[in-house]
Design a protein around this motif. Structure first.
Motif, PDB file in Angstrom:
ATOM      1  N   ALA A  52      28.670  58.147  49.730  1.00 52.87           N
ATOM      2  CA  ALA A  52      27.904  58.359  51.097  1.00 52.87           C
ATOM      3  C   ALA A  52      28.419  57.521  51.730  1.00 52.87           C
ATOM      4  CB  ALA A  52      26.341  57.903  50.970  1.00 52.87           C
ATOM      5  N   HIS A  53      28.879  56.283  51.466  1.00 53.06           N
ATOM      6  CA  HIS A  53      29.588  55.291  52.266  1.00 53.06           C
ATOM      7  C   HIS A  53      30.870  55.604  52.738  1.00 53.06           C
ATOM      8  CE1 HIS A  53      30.487  51.077  53.777  1.00 53.06           C
ATOM      9  NE2 HIS A  53      31.683  51.301  52.927  1.00 53.06           N
ATOM     10  N   SER A  54      31.533  56.243  51.968  1.00 54.05           N
ATOM     11  CA  SER A  54      32.928  56.771  52.364  1.00 54.05           C
ATOM     12  C   SER A  54      32.764  57.694  53.495  1.00 54.05           C
ATOM     13  CB  SER A  54      33.754  57.316  51.146  1.00 54.05           C
ATOM     14  OG  SER A  54      34.139  56.269  50.279  1.00 54.05           O
ATOM     15  N   ILE A  55      31.741  58.538  53.077  1.00 54.65           N
ATOM     16  CA  ILE A  55      31.704  59.779  54.311  1.00 54.65           C
ATOM     17  C   ILE A  55      31.393  59.030  55.585  1.00 54.65           C
ATOM     18  CG2 ILE A  55      30.093  61.768  54.790  1.00 54.65           C
ATOM     19  CD1 ILE A  55      30.391  62.345  51.780  1.00 54.65           C
ATOM     20  N   ARG A  56      30.400  58.067  55.684  1.00 57.22           N
ATOM     21  CA  ARG A  56      30.004  57.421  56.778  1.00 57.22           C
ATOM     22  C   ARG A  56      31.172  56.954  57.426  1.00 57.22           C
ATOM     23  NH1 ARG A  56      25.489  55.584  53.830  1.00 57.22           N
ATOM     24  NH2 ARG A  56      26.634  53.708  53.740  1.00 57.22           N
ATOM     25  N   GLN A  57      32.253  56.182  56.947  1.00 60.67           N
ATOM     26  CA  GLN A  57      33.205  55.483  57.522  1.00 60.67           C
ATOM     27  C   GLN A  57      34.124  56.699  57.776  1.00 60.67           C
ATOM     28  OE1 GLN A  57      34.828  53.310  54.067  1.00 60.67           O
ATOM     29  NE2 GLN A  57      33.951  51.189  55.051  1.00 60.67           N
ATOM     30  N   TYR A  58      34.471  57.788  57.279  1.00 58.31           N
ATOM     31  CA  TYR A  58      35.327  58.896  57.580  1.00 58.31           C
ATOM     32  C   TYR A  58      34.833  59.222  59.114  1.00 58.31           C
ATOM     33  CZ  TYR A  58      37.294  63.440  57.970  1.00 58.31           C
ATOM     34  OH  TYR A  58      37.903  64.452  58.522  1.00 58.31           O
ATOM     35  N   LEU A  59      33.419  59.621  59.221  1.00 63.17           N
ATOM     36  CA  LEU A  59      33.015  60.274  60.281  1.00 63.17           C
ATOM     37  C   LEU A  59      32.701  59.409  61.456  1.00 63.17           C
ATOM     38  CD1 LEU A  59      29.801  61.988  58.625  1.00 63.17           C
ATOM     39  CD2 LEU A  59      31.857  63.081  59.695  1.00 63.17           C
ATOM     40  N   ARG A  60      32.636  58.017  61.090  1.00 68.41           N
ATOM     41  CA  ARG A  60      32.749  56.900  62.317  1.00 68.41           C
ATOM     42  C   ARG A  60      34.122  56.791  62.808  1.00 68.41           C
ATOM     43  NH1 ARG A  60      31.651  51.750  59.900  1.00 68.41           N
ATOM     44  NH2 ARG A  60      29.551  52.639  59.162  1.00 68.41           N
ATOM     45  N   ARG A  61      35.121  56.822  61.986  1.00 66.20           N
ATOM     46  CA  ARG A  61      36.550  56.809  62.421  1.00 66.20           C
ATOM     47  C   ARG A  61      36.911  58.264  63.313  1.00 66.20           C
ATOM     48  NH1 ARG A  61      37.848  54.889  57.138  1.00 66.20           N
ATOM     49  NH2 ARG A  61      38.292  56.727  56.467  1.00 66.20           N
ATOM     50  N   ARG A  63      34.735  59.913  65.006  1.00 68.25           N
ATOM     51  CA  ARG A  63      34.209  60.003  66.359  1.00 68.25           C
ATOM     52  C   ARG A  63      34.557  59.010  67.080  1.00 68.25           C
ATOM     53  NH1 ARG A  63      28.315  58.828  64.734  1.00 68.25           N
ATOM     54  NH2 ARG A  63      29.108  58.740  62.686  1.00 68.25           N
TER      55      ARG A  63
END
Length: 70
Positions: A52-61, A63
C-alpha cells in the motif's frame, strides 16, 4: 546506513512488533496461537502495508511529476 538496509531494518522491526502484539493479544484473550502462526500473520500484514505504501508513493509521483528546468 544505506537506504535499502534502512528499509529492510524497518520491515523487520514492524514484522517483529506485529508478531509480538498478535501473540500477546492471543495470550490475553486466552485463545493463544503459536508464535509461528502469529509470525506468518504479521508477515502478511507487513507485506500488505508495504505494498500500500508503494502504491501511494507511485500515485503521488504520477500526480506531481517533478518540473524540469528549461
Amino acid at each position: 546506513m544505506s537506504g535499502q538496509l534502512k528499509q529492510a531494518g524497518s520491515v523487520v522491526l514492524w514484522w517483529a512488533g506485529f508478531t509480538l502484539v498478535l501473540w500477546w493479544g492471543g495470550q490475553l484473550r486466552h485463545s493463544p496461537a503459536s508464535l509461528a502462526a502469529c509470525a506468518a500473520s504479521a508477515a502478511l500484514l507487513v507485506a500488505l502495508g508495504e505494498t500500500a505504501h508503494s502504491i501511494r508513493q507511485y500515485l503521488r509521483r504520477r500526480r506531481n511529476p517533478r518540473k524540469t528546468a528549461g
